[in-house]
Design a protein around this motif. Structure first.
Motif, PDB file in Angstrom:
ATOM      1  N   LEU A   1      70.325  66.065  16.365  1.00 31.93           N
ATOM      2  CA  LEU A   1      69.888  66.463  15.030  1.00 31.93           C
ATOM      3  C   LEU A   1      69.860  65.290  14.051  1.00 31.93           C
ATOM      4  CD1 LEU A   1      71.870  69.815  14.634  1.00 31.93           C
ATOM      5  CD2 LEU A   1      69.426  69.542  15.113  1.00 31.93           C
ATOM      6  N   TRP A   2      70.519  64.208  14.385  1.00 29.27           N
ATOM      7  CA  TRP A   2      70.611  63.061  13.487  1.00 29.27           C
ATOM      8  C   TRP A   2      69.244  62.533  13.046  1.00 29.27           C
ATOM      9  CZ3 TRP A   2      73.092  60.512  10.011  1.00 29.27           C
ATOM     10  CH2 TRP A   2      72.836  59.165   9.762  1.00 29.27           C
ATOM     11  N   PRO A   3      68.297  62.296  13.949  1.00 26.26           N
ATOM     12  CA  PRO A   3      66.989  61.791  13.506  1.00 26.26           C
ATOM     13  C   PRO A   3      66.317  62.707  12.488  1.00 26.26           C
ATOM     14  CG  PRO A   3      67.188  61.596  15.881  1.00 26.26           C
ATOM     15  CD  PRO A   3      68.347  62.415  15.423  1.00 26.26           C
ATOM     16  N   ALA A   4      66.382  64.015  12.721  1.00 29.40           N
ATOM     17  CA  ALA A   4      65.730  64.959  11.803  1.00 29.40           C
ATOM     18  C   ALA A   4      66.348  64.871  10.402  1.00 29.40           C
ATOM     19  CB  ALA A   4      65.844  66.384  12.344  1.00 29.40           C
ATOM     20  N   TRP A   5      67.669  64.702  10.343  1.00 27.84           N
ATOM     21  CA  TRP A   5      68.329  64.587   9.047  1.00 27.84           C
ATOM     22  C   TRP A   5      67.914  63.297   8.334  1.00 27.84           C
ATOM     23  CZ3 TRP A   5      70.275  66.722   5.042  1.00 27.84           C
ATOM     24  CH2 TRP A   5      71.072  66.008   4.151  1.00 27.84           C
ATOM     25  N   VAL A   6      67.792  62.212   9.084  1.00 27.18           N
ATOM     26  CA  VAL A   6      67.347  60.950   8.486  1.00 27.18           C
ATOM     27  C   VAL A   6      65.916  61.075   8.000  1.00 27.18           C
ATOM     28  CG1 VAL A   6      66.864  58.499   8.936  1.00 27.18           C
ATOM     29  CG2 VAL A   6      68.945  59.543   9.844  1.00 27.18           C
ATOM     30  N   TRP A   7      65.051  61.713   8.780  1.00 31.06           N
ATOM     31  CA  TRP A   7      63.656  61.905   8.351  1.00 31.06           C
ATOM     32  C   TRP A   7      63.613  62.689   7.047  1.00 31.06           C
ATOM     33  CZ3 TRP A   7      62.117  64.106  13.797  1.00 31.06           C
ATOM     34  CH2 TRP A   7      62.246  63.085  14.749  1.00 31.06           C
ATOM     35  N   PHE A   8      64.413  63.739   6.977  1.00 28.53           N
ATOM     36  CA  PHE A   8      64.500  64.538   5.758  1.00 28.53           C
ATOM     37  C   PHE A   8      64.959  63.677   4.584  1.00 28.53           C
ATOM     38  CE2 PHE A   8      67.052  67.097   2.826  1.00 28.53           C
ATOM     39  CZ  PHE A   8      66.198  68.161   2.540  1.00 28.53           C
ATOM     40  N   SER A   9      65.957  62.832   4.817  1.00 26.94           N
ATOM     41  CA  SER A   9      66.559  62.029   3.748  1.00 26.94           C
ATOM     42  C   SER A   9      65.611  60.977   3.202  1.00 26.94           C
ATOM     43  CB  SER A   9      67.844  61.369   4.257  1.00 26.94           C
ATOM     44  OG  SER A   9      68.813  62.333   4.623  1.00 26.94           O
ATOM     45  N   VAL A  10      64.872  60.303   4.085  1.00 30.08           N
ATOM     46  CA  VAL A  10      63.995  59.228   3.593  1.00 30.08           C
ATOM     47  C   VAL A  10      62.820  59.790   2.806  1.00 30.08           C
ATOM     48  CG1 VAL A  10      64.663  57.622   5.424  1.00 30.08           C
ATOM     49  CG2 VAL A  10      62.666  59.110   5.773  1.00 30.08           C
ATOM     50  N   MET A  11      62.395  61.019   3.136  1.00 28.45           N
ATOM     51  CA  MET A  11      61.347  61.659   2.344  1.00 28.45           C
ATOM     52  C   MET A  11      61.921  62.221   1.040  1.00 28.45           C
ATOM     53  SD  MET A  11      58.894  63.605   5.137  1.00 28.45           S
ATOM     54  CE  MET A  11      60.216  64.555   5.893  1.00 28.45           C
ATOM     55  N   ALA A  12      63.126  62.793   1.123  1.00 30.30           N
ATOM     56  CA  ALA A  12      63.744  63.411  -0.049  1.00 30.30           C
ATOM     57  C   ALA A  12      64.094  62.393  -1.125  1.00 30.30           C
ATOM     58  CB  ALA A  12      64.997  64.172   0.361  1.00 30.30           C
ATOM     59  N   THR A  13      64.356  61.140  -0.725  1.00 27.21           N
ATOM     60  CA  THR A  13      64.695  60.107  -1.694  1.00 27.21           C
ATOM     61  C   THR A  13      63.470  59.355  -2.212  1.00 27.21           C
ATOM     62  OG1 THR A  13      65.114  58.583   0.154  1.00 27.21           O
ATOM     63  CG2 THR A  13      67.023  59.724  -0.795  1.00 27.21           C
ATOM     64  N   GLY A  14      62.285  59.751  -1.746  1.00 23.51           N
ATOM     65  CA  GLY A  14      61.060  59.125  -2.233  1.00 23.51           C
ATOM     66  C   GLY A  14      60.773  57.766  -1.639  1.00 23.51           C
TER      67      GLY A  14
END
Length: 250
Positions: A201-214
């Motif tokens: 699940l780690w990659p999915a969380w990172v993908w979410f984070s880099v988009m969420a932070t703009g």
């Protein structure tokens, strides 16, 4: 002191020289990264133009969802904190710690892990030189927000970050690429299923984070994952082919 050095050396899988060589690999990568940043900084106009192209492609296809994602995250202090820390720590701290862990615990797999990361990152840096791309946080007129600048004391304008970070390195997302590689490798080497699921699940969380932070578009994320898979297929093609090759009967 000599006795301590000898004892520590015996604990290393292949001695001090090999460990220092691995450190030199990453220092060399850092030098190459800075050279890539220098080239990208020379063509700011192209970087902003390429960023607009990405936004328009997503807008045309009806998939420009990142501003809505940012608004969702902005409504939760937990998500703000989680995505901020993930952005800052995922690429260097987590990658570094997992490399060290594999080096000592699964040394036979370390070279492949290292080569996969370095190979993919070098290709990514070439992309930054050829196609510099401004990140979404630099386009507030499209509804994007610089989450780090808004909520964190550490952002891209902070002293050391401003000196070392590449401001036009959106495409592909090295954060997403490295997280994918780390997730795959750690899933493979860990024995506990709960831990393996977390790494999956780690990659999915990172993908979410880099988009969420703009900091990245979803297309950057996809490009990073594709680059990771392509690099892995090139580096490990013989191993993967032999694993999936049907057994022959005599």
């Amino acid at each position: 002191m000599t006795s301590y050095t000898q004892t520590a050396g015996r604990r290393l899988p292949r001695g001090w020289l090999h460990l220092l060589t691995q450190i030199a690999f990453w220092l060399g990568f850092y030098v190459v990264y800075q050279l890539a940043r220098g080239f990208a900084d020379r063509d700011v106009g192209a970087a902003f133009s390429n960023g607009i192209h990405v936004i328009r492609i997503e807008n045309w296809s009806g998939t420009l969802f990142e501003p809505a994602l940012q608004r969702l995250v902005d409504s939760s202090s937990i998500l703000i904190t989680g995505t901020t820390y993930t952005y800052w720590l995922s690429q260097f701290a987590v990658v570094g710690l997992t490399l060290v862990w594999v080096y000592f615990k699964h040394h036979e797999l370390f070279a492949g892990f290292r080569n996969w990361l370095i190979g993919a990152n070098l290709v990514g840096l070439v992309c930054y030189i050829v196609v510099p791309t401004a990140p979404p946080r630099l386009y507030p007129e499209w509804g994007f927000v610089d989450t780090l600048a808004k909520h964190s004391s550490l952002n891209h304008e902070s002293g050391l970050v401003a000196l070392t970070a590449n401001p036009y390195a959106a495409m592909p997302s090295l954060h997403s690429m490295d997280a994918f590689i780390v997730g795959v490798v750690m899933f493979g080497v860990c024995k506990s299923w709960p831990v393996r699921v977390l790494w999956l699940l780690w990659p999915a969380w990172v993908w979410f984070s880099v988009m969420a932070t703009g900091n990245h578009y979803w297309l950057d994320v996809v490009a990073g994952v594709v680059l990771a898979i392509a690099t892995g297929a090139l580096l490990f093609r013989r191993e993967w082919f032999s694993r999936w090759k049907p057994a022959t009967t005599s």
